[in-house]
Design a protein around this motif. Structure first.
Motif, PDB file in Angstrom:
ATOM      1  N   LYS A 117       0.789  -1.358  -0.093  1.00  0.00           N
ATOM      2  CA  LYS A 117       0.126   0.000   0.158  1.00  0.00           C
ATOM      3  C   LYS A 117       0.890   1.271  -0.005  1.00  0.00           C
ATOM      4  O   LYS A 117       0.469   2.197  -0.755  1.00  0.00           O
ATOM      5  N   ASP A 120       4.163   0.364  -3.015  1.00  0.00           N
ATOM      6  CA  ASP A 120       3.875  -0.196  -4.307  1.00  0.00           C
ATOM      7  C   ASP A 120       4.792  -1.516  -4.642  1.00  0.00           C
ATOM      8  O   ASP A 120       5.080  -1.686  -5.828  1.00  0.00           O
ATOM      9  N   SER A 122       5.333  -5.220  -5.361  1.00  0.00           N
ATOM     10  CA  SER A 122       4.846  -6.269  -6.112  1.00  0.00           C
ATOM     11  C   SER A 122       4.691  -7.547  -5.164  1.00  0.00           C
ATOM     12  O   SER A 122       5.227  -8.609  -5.269  1.00  0.00           O
TER      13      SER A 122
END
Length: 199
Positions: A117, A120, A122
């Motif tokens: 959050k 970012d 993955s």
């Protein structure tokens, strides 16, 4: 006596663990921020300190330690902070249990959710949310019967676990359902010398 050099990144919960312990225990560090966005952690000089190219790193003379848990233990041992790192085998083992939880269950739950959050990353957010629910429930049940994670007072266990639990809302993980956990967060924040992640 020169201060140990602490290579830091302010938003990092793992770096915050060490800064928090140092502040609470009165250990003076020479804190040097590493510009991760500029790739400072991938330079030859930094890689020589930590081949994983990660913060935190502690350099104390010829001694170099990477990994936040190891740094906590080193500082507590070096400065004789036995109230934070007890010598008795059973008491020390209870602290180590929570050091392990902090880099496993807490890392793969609230910490991973925050990475997605806020930064970012993955990672699988749904998995982090599910892991958080289980982890926070277990910790809340434990804290319903214990003021501190691993003893009658605060220890390295609390310093290791606090950052990513306190920062869980930054990952979209609400703490409303965990009253004992929230009371424990408040106890940590009331300790003399406490600093926030932004300090």
């Amino acid at each position: 006596m020169s201060r140990p050099v602490f290579y830091n990144c302010p938003p990092s919960g793992n770096c915050y663990k060490v800064r928090l312990f140092a502040a609470l225990a009165g250990v003076a560090l020479d804190i040097r921020d590493v510009d991760l966005a500029a790739g400072a952690h991938k330079t030859p000089d930094f890689t020589a300190l930590n081949p994983w190219q990660q913060v935190p790193v502690l350099q104390d003379g010829e001694t170099v330690i990477w990994d936040s848990q190891a740094i906590l233990v080193y500082l507590a041992e070096k400065y004789g902070k036995t109230e934070w790192w007890p010598a008795a085998p059973a008491a020390r083992a209870r602290v180590v249990e929570w050091l392990s939880v902090s880099v496993n269950e807490i890392q793969h739950g609230p910490a991973d959710a925050r990475l997605v959050k806020k930064f970012d990353y993955s990672l699988r957010y749904d998995d982090a949310v599910a892991a958080s629910a289980r982890t926070l429930s277990i910790i809340d049940r434990h804290l319903a019967d214990h003021a501190w994670l691993a003893g009658d007072g605060p220890t390295l266990a609390d310093c290791a676990a606090y950052p990513y639990l306190a920062l869980a809302p930054e990952g979209g993980i609400a703490l409303d359902a965990y009253p004992a956990l929230r009371l424990w967060l408040a106890r940590v924040e009331a300790l003399p010398g406490y600093i926030s992640v932004d300090a």
